[in-house]
Motif scaffolding. Structure first.
Motif, mmCIF file in Angstrom:
data_model
loop_
_atom_site.group_PDB
_atom_site.id
_atom_site.type_symbol
_atom_site.label_atom_id
_atom_site.label_comp_id
_atom_site.label_asym_id
_atom_site.label_seq_id
_atom_site.Cartn_x
_atom_site.Cartn_y
_atom_site.Cartn_z
ATOM 1 N N LEU B 13 50.258 39.497 36.843
ATOM 2 C CA LEU B 13 48.796 39.403 36.776
ATOM 3 C C LEU B 13 48.375 38.031 36.304
ATOM 4 C CD1 LEU B 13 47.237 42.451 34.885
ATOM 5 C CD2 LEU B 13 46.793 41.759 37.226
ATOM 6 N N ARG B 17 45.491 35.011 38.636
ATOM 7 C CA ARG B 17 44.248 35.476 38.037
ATOM 8 C C ARG B 17 43.118 35.654 39.045
ATOM 9 N NH1 ARG B 17 44.290 35.149 31.660
ATOM 10 N NH2 ARG B 17 46.506 34.862 31.464
ATOM 11 N N ASP B 18 43.136 34.914 40.139
ATOM 12 C CA ASP B 18 42.038 35.063 41.104
ATOM 13 C C ASP B 18 42.500 35.592 42.444
ATOM 14 O OD1 ASP B 18 39.751 34.331 39.677
ATOM 15 O OD2 ASP B 18 40.453 32.260 39.680
ATOM 16 N N ALA B 19 43.637 36.231 42.475
ATOM 17 C CA ALA B 19 44.135 36.684 43.768
ATOM 18 C C ALA B 19 44.769 38.051 43.626
ATOM 19 C CB ALA B 19 45.154 35.684 44.304
ATOM 20 N N LEU B 20 44.976 38.680 44.749
ATOM 21 C CA LEU B 20 45.575 40.000 44.745
ATOM 22 C C LEU B 20 46.893 39.991 45.510
ATOM 23 C CD1 LEU B 20 42.673 42.518 45.381
ATOM 24 C CD2 LEU B 20 44.124 42.364 43.368
ATOM 25 N N LYS B 87 38.963 44.294 38.976
ATOM 26 C CA LYS B 87 37.994 43.225 38.745
ATOM 27 C C LYS B 87 38.057 42.202 39.869
ATOM 28 C CE LYS B 87 36.667 42.265 34.157
ATOM 29 N NZ LYS B 87 36.926 41.467 32.956
ATOM 30 N N CYS B 88 39.267 41.925 40.294
ATOM 31 C CA CYS B 88 39.466 40.966 41.367
ATOM 32 C C CYS B 88 38.916 41.531 42.680
ATOM 33 C CB CYS B 88 40.955 40.698 41.458
ATOM 34 S SG CYS B 88 41.358 39.257 42.380
ATOM 35 N N ASN B 91 35.228 41.291 42.808
ATOM 36 C CA ASN B 91 34.756 39.966 43.212
ATOM 37 C C ASN B 91 34.869 39.780 44.717
ATOM 38 O OD1 ASN B 91 34.180 39.352 40.593
ATOM 39 N ND2 ASN B 91 36.090 38.261 40.221
ATOM 40 N N VAL D 14 44.815 40.484 29.410
ATOM 41 C CA VAL D 14 46.143 39.977 29.771
ATOM 42 C C VAL D 14 46.662 39.042 28.678
ATOM 43 C CG1 VAL D 14 47.392 38.539 31.418
ATOM 44 C CG2 VAL D 14 45.725 40.203 32.239
ATOM 45 N N MET D 185 37.375 32.719 46.833
ATOM 46 C CA MET D 185 38.401 33.622 47.327
ATOM 47 C C MET D 185 38.662 33.419 48.812
ATOM 48 S SD MET D 185 37.832 37.093 45.318
ATOM 49 C CE MET D 185 38.728 37.339 43.798
ATOM 50 N N ASN D 188 40.782 30.232 49.007
ATOM 51 C CA ASN D 188 42.146 30.525 48.559
ATOM 52 C C ASN D 188 42.885 31.324 49.612
ATOM 53 O OD1 ASN D 188 41.796 29.275 46.163
ATOM 54 N ND2 ASN D 188 41.315 31.133 45.013
ATOM 55 N N ARG D 192 46.331 30.343 51.486
ATOM 56 C CA ARG D 192 47.536 31.147 51.443
ATOM 57 C C ARG D 192 48.010 31.511 52.839
ATOM 58 N NH1 ARG D 192 46.027 33.297 46.916
ATOM 59 N NH2 ARG D 192 44.739 34.866 47.916
#
Lengths: 199, 196, 221, 200
Positions: B13, B17-20, B87-88, B91, D14, D185, D188, D192
């Motif tokens: 995790l 932090r900003d991706a899955l 949470k991700c 977003n 975390v 996102m 990103n 990726r």
């Protein structure tokens, strides 16, 4: 807060424009009535309206009184000499300067020099600000008066100052988020709690 | 040591932090197995401990307590993993809209997919309730500066109809001067680029 | 050419404060303050549905009028931009509230329930309340799915450690009225106090000014 | 749009989970049958009273702060006098990251173990004196990664939020208009995807 949001708040400041066309109707905005617009007759409108009209070449923008070399030099000198922050002629001086100088530099004489002095004033204030913050943090301060700071200046030290003060406060009265001690008693008094998982 | 797998999960995790990344079913299964074992062992030992109190034998109480702490810790890590992924995902709802790109979706668990669609409809229901005709909160993210903006098209998107009925062709590298409110979503989706 | 704004009722009734008359300009000003307060307060603030509804009413009235205005009129673009500006304000305000509701959902619902029991003013609008309840249910369901590998697993620890806002967060504020004796750090014993004069600005702990923010004596900035 | 709060740990945090995963030395003061495997140095199935081990903080907290403690905690060496003296002398010169990734957080938990408040005082002293450095660092448009690497996690998060604000201000000052951007996102995601494609 993003700088654009500070700008958004600053854009309702009234500035004087000189219309290049005539329109006798008032501009009846939700946020107020403005006009009438008569060629050559100065009239006050919100900054964001002035910028729109200027872009469409409907007006000239009259710089605010303070946006002028001598006044600014005086402000700059006073800021340099004073230990405290001096009061700025406009609480959105950076927003006004950026917008007006950005779209209407042809309406303002010596616009480049004005831009430089304003940037100097900003820099002097920022370096003063950083020293004051450092002092506040070293003294573990729990409050500070910031009356003469403008919103853009305040925003420039957000979030680092509030967050740092938050952490100082946490370090002073540290409580872990877990209530370790209280958890224990309930467990000991019920040694079977781990056996009672079955619903 | 206990909870080492759970720690690996949390480090995963922390790195993203900003991706899955793909839902880590294997690791979770291993953690679940550890938890089940700890519970079973504790049930046995708590019983013995109870009996030994009478018989004055060595107590398993410390053992049980330590295992219990490990169970709680594992659960905390499992929940933190699921919570932070949500949470991700939340977003993503605000950024991609209600339809996720297939390769994002393939990284989700079944429960996450279900949560996403429930969240989406909860949100839509809320947005509809505002004012008389509802309001789309996923646009108007920044203070507007002008009505029209210049954009460059990043992909061959195809036809795009404006509110006034006119239709234009969005081709890669084509430039357009469009109403900001109508192209904000395409900019956020990476179809158009705002040229300043 | 005429926008017929004469017909627009330029004053709005605010039934909260004994029929205070507000001009639409004052209304927008109020919406701005409400937005900034919500942006910087760590906790969710009492809702301002009346303000939001009035503002949205103004917007749709304006939009209707704009349809009749020829697009050659230079004023049309300005009106449209104003509508967009105000819509941003409202949307951003509501987004901030939603985000707090999601983050602190258990905490907020619990406090809201207690306010209900004490018959105090509620902080959430009805729609927000519904959203929050639904959000909580879906979260719980998801957690249950994640822990149902062992029936009866004691996974409720998270509910005894509810995620709550840090009420001691430092905030910047501006005094709208003079306030004397603001306790700087209410959680400690030393009674260091500050006096706020009108227009003065400070940074201090949100805890010190919670009530003053809600009463409108100070404005977060 | 995200809620901007400073670090304030909660159940799902975390960082708190990682901080409480740090190992600290402790000594068993009760026998713990069957848990000998916690001690890699022995084959004994039981853990004997008197054993000294390093265990994660979360477990030490659970096992020591109770009516009949199972273990007593000892301080990791970076919170002992010799190291505290280094911090008192010149906190700004220290590579705090080497002291511990979660130096302040872990240190704050150390208060739980009933030591004198010298640790607390030193932490605060260190933090407030190093602040200027963090503020100056975040004010640079381009910052030296070597310096950033010497920060602990808390300092780093302060640096990051400060730097983020600085960059926003910087581009505001520079540009006539801030462009509307694709969602982070989305970008990103695209990046990726490209990386994945390169593999084939």
């Amino acid at each position: 807060m993003d700088p654009e949001e500070v700008e958004f708040l600053g854009e309702k400041q009234l500035v004087t424009i000189v219309p290049l066309t005539t329109d006798d109707d008032y501009l009846k905005l939700i946020s107020g009535d403005f006009g009438p617009f008569r060629m050559g007759m100065p009239v006050k409108v919100p900054l964001w309206v002035a910028v729109q009209l200027k872009r469409q070449k409907h007006c000239k923008i009259q710089p605010p009184d303070w946006m002028e070399i001598e006044t600014l030099e005086a402000i700059k000198n006073e800021e340099k000499l004073s230990r405290n922050f001096t009061k700025m002629p406009s609480k959105f001086y950076m927003v006004e300067a950026k917008q007006i100088l950005g779209c209407a530099s042809d309406d303002i004489s010596r616009a480049d020099e004005i831009r430089t002095i304003i940037k100097d004033i900003w820099d002097i204030r920022m370096s003063k600000l950083r020293s004051s913050i450092d002092l506040l943090v070293r003294n573990n301060g729990a409050s500070a008066v910031v009356t003469n700071l403008t919103l853009m200046e305040i925003n420039s030290i957000r979030p680092i100052l509030p967050h740092t003060l938050d952490q100082i406060r946490r370090m002073k009265n540290f409580k872990p988020f877990h209530g370790w001690r209280s958890q224990d008693t309930s467990f000991v008094s019920d040694s079977r709690s781990s056996t009672s998982f079955h619903s | 040591m206990f909870c080492e797998k759970a720690h690996v999960l949390i480090k995963e995790l922390s790195r993203n932090r900003d991706a899955l990344p793909p839902y880590n079913t294997d690791l979770l299964n291993e953690i679940n197995t550890e938890v089940k074992q700890l519970i079973t062992q504790n049930q046995e030992d708590a019983q013995i401990s109870e009996d030994s109190r009478v018989m004055n034998h060595a107590s398993y109480l410390p053992t049980v307590k330590i295992r219990h702490a490990a169970i709680k810790r594992n659960i905390r890590c499992i929940l933190a993993y699921h919570y932070n992924r949500l949470k991700c995902l939340r977003n993503m709802r605000w950024q991609f809209g209600s339809i996720l790109p297939p390769d994002v979706k393939s990284n989700l668990s079944q429960s996450e997919i279900e949560w996403f669609s429930k969240y989406s409809s909860n949100l839509v229901q809320y947005m509809r309730s505002i004012g008389d005709e509802g309001i789309n909160l996923a646009v108007d993210l920044k203070p507007p500066k002008s009505l029209y903006i210049e954009v460059r098209c990043l992909t061959d998107y195809g036809q795009f109809e404006l509110n006034d009925g006119s239709v234009l062709l969005l081709k890669e590298n084509s430039r357009h001067y469009l109403p900001r409110s109508e192209c904000e979503e395409l900019i956020r989706q990476g179809v158009l680029e705002h040229v300043v | 050419m005429d926008l017929e704004l004469e017909d627009l009722e330029n004053t709005i009734q605010d039934d909260d404060d004994d029929n205070v008359q507000l001009t639409s300009a004052e209304l927008i000003e109020m919406m701005e303050e409400v937005w900034v307060n919500e942006k910087f307060a760590p906790e969710i603030l009492p809702h301002k549905q009346e303000v939001v509804d009035c503002v949205l009413g103004q917007i749709s009235y304006m939009e209707k009028n704009l349809e009749t205005l020829p697009s050659t009129d230079f004023k049309k673009g300005i009106h449209q931009l104003e509508v967009d500006r105000i819509r941003f304000l409202v949307a951003s305000y509501l987004r901030h509230r939603l985000e707090k509701i999601e983050t602190y959902v258990l905490h907020i619902l619990k406090e809201e329930e207690q306010r209900g029991e004490r018959e105090e003013e509620l902080y959430l609008t009805e729609a927000e309340q519904q959203f929050a309840i639904k959000y909580k249910q879906d979260l719980e369901q998801h957690f249950e799915n994640a822990t149902n590998f062992y029936p009866g697993l004691p996974f409720e620890d998270w509910k005894s450690h509810i995620v709550a806002p840090n009420m001691n967060s430092f905030v910047f504020l501006k005094a709208k009225t003079a306030v004397e004796g603001v306790v700087i750090d209410p959680s400690r014993d030393d009674d260091e106090v500050a006096d706020l004069t009108v227009g003065s600005q400070m940074i201090l702990s949100y805890n010190s000014v919670t009530d003053l923010v809600k009463k409108g004596d100070v404005q977060l900035i | 749009m995200p809620l901007q709060t400073s670090y304030f740990p909660d159940y799902f945090s975390v960082d708190d989970i990682l901080a409480t995963q740090e190992k600290i030395p402790c000594k068993f003061i009760q026998n713990v049958p069957k848990l000998g495997k916690l001690n890699p140095a022995t084959e004994d199935p039981d853990l004997q009273s008197g054993t000294v081990l390093e265990m994660p903080l979360w477990l030490v907290l659970e096992a020591s702060l109770m009516r009949q403690p199972i273990v007593t905690a000892d301080l990791p060496k970076v919170y002992k006098d010799a190291y505290l003296e280094i911090l008192k002398a010149d906190p700004c010169a220290v590579d705090l990251h080497k002291f511990g990734v979660y130096f302040y957080e872990l240190g704050s938990y150390m208060k739980q173990f009933g030591q004198n408040d010298d640790i607390a005082k030193t932490l605060l002293h260190t933090f407030t004196l190093r602040f200027r450095q963090i503020m100056d660092l975040s004010d640079n448009v381009i910052s030296d990664p070597n310096v950033i690497q010497k920060l602990d996690a808390l300092e780093k998060s302060l640096y990051e939020s400060g730097h983020d604000a600085k960059m926003k201000l910087f581009s505001w000052l520079k540009m006539s208009e801030i462009p509307l951007e694709a969602a982070t996102m989305v970008t990103n995601h695209k990046k990726r995807k490209r990386v994945d494609e390169d593999l084939f």
